[in-house]
Design an enzyme around this catalytic site. Structure first.
Site, PDB file in Angstrom:
ATOM      1  N   HIS A  39      41.923  47.178  36.805  1.00  0.00           N
ATOM      2  CA  HIS A  39      42.947  46.559  37.648  1.00  0.00           C
ATOM      3  C   HIS A  39      43.907  47.504  38.347  1.00  0.00           C
ATOM      4  O   HIS A  39      44.619  47.068  39.250  1.00  0.00           O
ATOM      5  CB  HIS A  39      43.755  45.550  36.820  1.00  0.00           C
ATOM      6  N   LYS A  90      30.838  41.015  38.080  1.00  0.00           N
ATOM      7  CA  LYS A  90      32.052  40.271  37.698  1.00  0.00           C
ATOM      8  C   LYS A  90      32.480  39.427  38.895  1.00  0.00           C
ATOM      9  O   LYS A  90      32.632  39.948  39.995  1.00  0.00           O
ATOM     10  CB  LYS A  90      33.156  41.250  37.278  1.00  0.00           C
ATOM     11  N   ARG A 148      36.266  38.966  45.394  1.00  0.00           N
ATOM     12  CA  ARG A 148      35.525  37.769  44.995  1.00  0.00           C
ATOM     13  C   ARG A 148      34.072  37.921  45.420  1.00  0.00           C
ATOM     14  O   ARG A 148      33.784  38.220  46.584  1.00  0.00           O
ATOM     15  CB  ARG A 148      36.146  36.526  45.623  1.00  0.00           C
ATOM     16  N   HIS A 161      45.281  42.605  29.948  1.00  0.00           N
ATOM     17  CA  HIS A 161      44.488  41.569  30.605  1.00  0.00           C
ATOM     18  C   HIS A 161      45.249  41.100  31.834  1.00  0.00           C
ATOM     19  O   HIS A 161      46.478  41.015  31.800  1.00  0.00           O
ATOM     20  CB  HIS A 161      44.272  40.408  29.612  1.00  0.00           C
TER      21      HIS A 161
HETATM   22  P1  5GP Z   1      38.528  30.356  40.881  1.00  0.00           P
HETATM   23  O1  5GP Z   1      39.365  30.487  42.131  1.00  0.00           O
HETATM   24  O2  5GP Z   1      37.220  31.061  40.993  1.00  0.00           O
HETATM   25  O3  5GP Z   1      38.411  28.958  40.387  1.00  0.00           O
HETATM   26  O4  5GP Z   1      39.342  31.110  39.743  1.00  0.00           O
HETATM   27  C1  5GP Z   1      39.723  32.419  39.902  1.00  0.00           C
HETATM   28  C2  5GP Z   1      40.804  32.632  38.897  1.00  0.00           C
HETATM   29  O5  5GP Z   1      40.755  33.961  38.463  1.00  0.00           O
HETATM   30  C3  5GP Z   1      42.195  32.365  39.413  1.00  0.00           C
HETATM   31  O6  5GP Z   1      42.848  31.519  38.523  1.00  0.00           O
HETATM   32  C4  5GP Z   1      42.850  33.729  39.405  1.00  0.00           C
HETATM   33  O7  5GP Z   1      44.185  33.640  39.037  1.00  0.00           O
HETATM   34  C5  5GP Z   1      42.058  34.447  38.349  1.00  0.00           C
HETATM   35  N1  5GP Z   1      42.000  35.878  38.533  1.00  0.00           N
HETATM   36  C6  5GP Z   1      42.291  36.607  39.626  1.00  0.00           C
HETATM   37  N2  5GP Z   1      42.072  37.907  39.396  1.00  0.00           N
HETATM   38  C7  5GP Z   1      41.637  37.996  38.120  1.00  0.00           C
HETATM   39  C8  5GP Z   1      41.259  39.080  37.294  1.00  0.00           C
HETATM   40  O8  5GP Z   1      41.272  40.243  37.695  1.00  0.00           O
HETATM   41  N3  5GP Z   1      40.871  38.775  36.033  1.00  0.00           N
HETATM   42  C9  5GP Z   1      40.844  37.486  35.567  1.00  0.00           C
HETATM   43  N4  5GP Z   1      40.443  37.280  34.312  1.00  0.00           N
HETATM   44  N5  5GP Z   1      41.205  36.445  36.303  1.00  0.00           N
HETATM   45  C10 5GP Z   1      41.595  36.705  37.567  1.00  0.00           C
END
Ligand code: 5GP
Length: 121
Positions: free
Chosen positions: A12, A41, A85, A118
């Site tokens: 990160h 990832k 993403r 984390h």
């Molecule tokens: P989605 O948008 O795919 O449903 O969820 C993505 C989620 O991952 C969001 O809630 C966001 O806050 C979270 N997120 C963003 N960056 C990271 C990261 O580096 N690690 C983790 N574990 N979650 C992340």
């Protein structure tokens, strides 16, 4: 140093990127930081602030993390980040990412030594 803290920095922290990332930033960084080894990832955030400033988030009040633990903390100020993403149809080992720079508050989990381990959001 504990492995959680080391892994947080690896996945990160990118403090010294001073310019807006170009569209290839995530493709290069996700690979360089070993997040495409066993699988791609799907989502990862890089933080472009000093380690000192990111560690200081651990001094904010405890809040609940997504996993239900209470060792999360939200940054007081918004921080420069880049969201990575995985693109639709991207297949391991050819992990392709969309690069999106942003400024927002971040939430990290900290361990007993009060260092981030984390990135929660
Ligand atoms: P989605 O948008 O795919 O449903 O969820 C993505 C989620 O991952 C969001 O809630 C966001 O806050 C979270 N997120 C963003 N960056 C990271 C990261 O580096 N690690 C983790 N574990 N979650 C992340």
């Amino acid at each position: 140093q504990e492995s959680g803290a080391r892994k947080f920095k690896q996945q990160h922290m990118d403090s010294n990127s001073r310019h807006l990332p170009n569209s290839n930033y995530c493709n290069k960084m996700m690979k360089k930081r070993k997040m495409t080894v066993d699988a791609c990832k799907p989502v990862n955030t890089f933080v472009h602030e000093s380690l000192t400033d990111v560690k200081a988030i651990c001094n904010q009040r405890n809040i609940r993390c997504k996993n239900g633990q209470n060792n999360c903390h939200k940054s007081r100020s918004s921080m420069r980040v880049t969201d990575c993403r995985l693109t639709n149809g991207s297949r391991h080992p050819n992990c392709k990412y969309r690069t999106s720079p942003a400024k927002r508050q971040i939430i990290v989990a900290c361990d007993k030594n009060r260092v981030p381990v984390h990135l929660d959001a």
